[in-house]
Design a protein around this motif. Structure first.
Motif, PDB file in Angstrom:
ATOM      1  N   VAL A   2       6.085   2.571   1.482  1.00 52.06           N
ATOM      2  CA  VAL A   2       5.385   1.374   1.037  1.00 52.06           C
ATOM      3  C   VAL A   2       5.069   0.556   2.275  1.00 52.06           C
ATOM      4  O   VAL A   2       5.975   0.155   3.017  1.00 52.06           O
ATOM      5  CB  VAL A   2       6.234   0.533   0.056  1.00 52.06           C
ATOM      6  N   MET A   3       3.789   0.329   2.520  1.00 48.05           N
ATOM      7  CA  MET A   3       3.345  -0.432   3.687  1.00 48.05           C
ATOM      8  C   MET A   3       2.968  -1.842   3.235  1.00 48.05           C
ATOM      9  O   MET A   3       2.131  -2.017   2.349  1.00 48.05           O
ATOM     10  CB  MET A   3       2.137   0.245   4.346  1.00 48.05           C
ATOM     11  N   MET A   4       3.590  -2.835   3.835  1.00 46.57           N
ATOM     12  CA  MET A   4       3.268  -4.231   3.542  1.00 46.57           C
ATOM     13  C   MET A   4       2.149  -4.681   4.485  1.00 46.57           C
ATOM     14  O   MET A   4       2.327  -4.715   5.706  1.00 46.57           O
ATOM     15  CB  MET A   4       4.498  -5.115   3.707  1.00 46.57           C
ATOM     16  N   TRP A   5       1.002  -4.996   3.919  1.00 40.92           N
ATOM     17  CA  TRP A   5      -0.204  -5.266   4.692  1.00 40.92           C
ATOM     18  C   TRP A   5      -0.588  -6.734   4.572  1.00 40.92           C
ATOM     19  O   TRP A   5      -0.688  -7.283   3.482  1.00 40.92           O
ATOM     20  CB  TRP A   5      -1.335  -4.384   4.186  1.00 40.92           C
ATOM     21  N   CYS A   8      -0.161  -4.051   9.374  1.00 43.95           N
ATOM     22  CA  CYS A   8       1.063  -3.874   8.592  1.00 43.95           C
ATOM     23  C   CYS A   8       2.161  -4.772   9.171  1.00 43.95           C
ATOM     24  O   CYS A   8       2.357  -4.823  10.385  1.00 43.95           O
ATOM     25  CB  CYS A   8       1.516  -2.417   8.637  1.00 43.95           C
ATOM     26  N   ILE A   9       2.849  -5.466   8.283  1.00 47.16           N
ATOM     27  CA  ILE A   9       3.912  -6.369   8.719  1.00 47.16           C
ATOM     28  C   ILE A   9       5.295  -5.842   8.354  1.00 47.16           C
ATOM     29  O   ILE A   9       6.303  -6.489   8.632  1.00 47.16           O
ATOM     30  CB  ILE A   9       3.702  -7.778   8.133  1.00 47.16           C
ATOM     31  N   GLY A  10       5.348  -4.689   7.721  1.00 47.19           N
ATOM     32  CA  GLY A  10       6.634  -4.097   7.358  1.00 47.19           C
ATOM     33  C   GLY A  10       6.419  -2.823   6.568  1.00 47.19           C
ATOM     34  O   GLY A  10       5.320  -2.560   6.067  1.00 47.19           O
ATOM     35  N   GLU A  11       7.447  -2.004   6.478  1.00 44.57           N
ATOM     36  CA  GLU A  11       7.349  -0.779   5.688  1.00 44.57           C
ATOM     37  C   GLU A  11       8.709  -0.396   5.133  1.00 44.57           C
ATOM     38  O   GLU A  11       9.752  -0.748   5.688  1.00 44.57           O
ATOM     39  CB  GLU A  11       6.770   0.364   6.512  1.00 44.57           C
ATOM     40  N   LEU A  17       0.831  -1.200   0.000  1.00 45.49           N
ATOM     41  CA  LEU A  17       0.000   0.000   0.000  1.00 45.49           C
ATOM     42  C   LEU A  17       0.868   1.254   0.000  1.00 45.49           C
ATOM     43  O   LEU A  17       1.860   1.329   0.723  1.00 45.49           O
ATOM     44  CB  LEU A  17      -0.907   0.026   1.236  1.00 45.49           C
ATOM     45  N   VAL A  18       0.473   2.229  -0.830  1.00 48.61           N
ATOM     46  CA  VAL A  18       1.140   3.535  -0.860  1.00 48.61           C
ATOM     47  C   VAL A  18       0.051   4.595  -0.755  1.00 48.61           C
ATOM     48  O   VAL A  18      -0.942   4.557  -1.499  1.00 48.61           O
ATOM     49  CB  VAL A  18       1.951   3.740  -2.144  1.00 48.61           C
ATOM     50  N   GLY A  19       0.221   5.539   0.168  1.00 51.23           N
ATOM     51  CA  GLY A  19      -0.787   6.571   0.371  1.00 51.23           C
ATOM     52  C   GLY A  19      -0.884   7.527  -0.805  1.00 51.23           C
ATOM     53  O   GLY A  19       0.081   7.770  -1.529  1.00 51.23           O
ATOM     54  N   GLY A  20      -2.090   8.079  -0.983  1.00 54.16           N
ATOM     55  CA  GLY A  20      -2.319   9.041  -2.053  1.00 54.16           C
ATOM     56  C   GLY A  20      -3.644   9.754  -1.841  1.00 54.16           C
ATOM     57  O   GLY A  20      -4.397   9.450  -0.909  1.00 54.16           O
ATOM     58  N   GLY A  21      -3.949  10.717  -2.709  1.00 52.47           N
ATOM     59  CA  GLY A  21      -5.191  11.456  -2.580  1.00 52.47           C
ATOM     60  C   GLY A  21      -5.065  12.639  -1.641  1.00 52.47           C
ATOM     61  O   GLY A  21      -3.997  12.909  -1.081  1.00 52.47           O
ATOM     62  N   PRO A  22      -6.171  13.359  -1.412  1.00 48.71           N
ATOM     63  CA  PRO A  22      -6.114  14.581  -0.594  1.00 48.71           C
ATOM     64  C   PRO A  22      -5.879  14.324   0.892  1.00 48.71           C
ATOM     65  O   PRO A  22      -5.339  15.173   1.586  1.00 48.71           O
ATOM     66  CB  PRO A  22      -7.503  15.209  -0.825  1.00 48.71           C
TER      67      PRO A  22
END
Length: 313
Positions: free
Chosen positions: A27-30, A37-40, A13-18
């Motif tokens: 990068v969040m490993m979900w 989350c198991i890692g980032e 997962l990568v954050g985005g948007g307003p």
């Protein structure tokens, strides 16, 4: 931005948007089974793309690409590229050493890293900047499109040789996605023109060696194709002699499907034979079937809108 590891519960997962839940430089490993989350992985600049395979995670920044071991997130390799705001990068999915393709250091250039043989090859794919890349699961065939969006080229990713060139259209277009079928017999292309094209791939990827490419036999390649070859292909000799433009001898799509123009669509091949799956940024989902013999307009066999379920048919 979300990338799924096949059908496993692991997501990147990568954050985005307003109002993002996660910052765009992480990068969040979900783990969806455990809902945690198991890692980032953190970076100094915004993440432009992520690619996953069973043993690696690839993170794309605008000027760099990082390859990590997915089990412990240790860095294995990093690549410097030309400006890559679209996050263009593809990685092979078969077991064994990965093959990674990305922009090189020059406009229109593709870099191919063979991690098994520890070789790097550069392909001068286009004169203008790259717009999209596609790779077969085994990493043998590479499809490229430039910012012009009129032609798509298919290369032997193992030795960099040009194997086939197909024409999407005559007008400029932004290519959104390139996808090979699982057997590398077909190539699907989506663009901002609102049309999804399916082309016949006239290369036997299984016969491609490490340093040589083999086209199908002359007798096979000369078999008539329903609509994959332009009806004006009889002018080919004149075209090559410079009397007529190359447009007239172009290889065209076998099948196509028309959608709303200007909307971004991602295309892939379905599990059922001769089916194409199309996902739109408006939440739309299409499953269409094409006729490999007669070609023409694809038939819609399923539609669903994840954002507007009442529109489902």
């Amino acid at each position: 931005m979300v990338q799924m590891l096949f059908r496993y519960q692991i997501l990147a997962l990568v954050g985005g948007g307003p109002d993002p839940l996660y910052p765009p430089n992480k990068v969040m490993m979900w783990d969806d089974n455990e809902s945690r989350c198991i890692g980032e992985l953190s970076f100094r600049s915004e993440v432009r793309g992520v690619r996953l395979r069973r043993d690696r995670i690839v993170v794309v920044l605008e000027h760099k690409i990082f390859l990590y071991n997915i089990s412990d997130l240790t860095l294995e390799h990093q690549i410097v590229t030309i400006s890559n705001p679209k996050g263009l990068c593809e990685v092979s999915q078969v077991s064994g050493h990965p093959l990674l393709v990305c922009p090189g250091l020059q406009k229109g250039q593709v870099r191919v890293d063979h991690y098994g043989s520890k070789r790097t090859k550069f392909i001068a794919a286009h004169d203008s900047r790259l717009a999209c890349l596609g790779l077969t699961q085994d990493g043998r065939l590479l499809a490229t499109a430039s910012s012009k969006g009129t032609l798509v080229r298919i290369f032997n990713a193992l030795d960099g040789s040009l194997l086939q060139e197909v024409r999407r259209g005559a007008e400029r277009a932004e290519i959104y996605s390139l996808a090979f079928s699982s057997g590398a017999q077909w190539l699907a292309v989506s663009s901002d023109k609102g049309t999804v094209h399916v082309f016949s791939v006239k290369v036997d990827s299984g016969s491609l060696g490490c340093e040589r490419s083999h086209r199908r036999s002359a007798s096979e390649s000369n078999l008539p194709s329903p609509s994959g070859i332009s009806s004006l292909s009889f002018m080919k000799g004149l075209s090559f002699s410079g009397v007529l433009p190359k447009y007239f001898s172009s290889e065209w799509s076998v099948a196509k499907y028309h959608l709303q123009e200007g909307l971004r669509y991602i295309v892939a091949f379905g599990h059922q034979k001769n089916t194409v799956v199309i996902l739109g940024m408006d939440g739309s989902f299409y499953r269409c079937q094409f006729d490999p013999e007669n070609g023409g307009e694809m038939t819609q066999i399923e539609y669903y809108n994840f954002l507007k379920p009442e529109e489902t048919s």
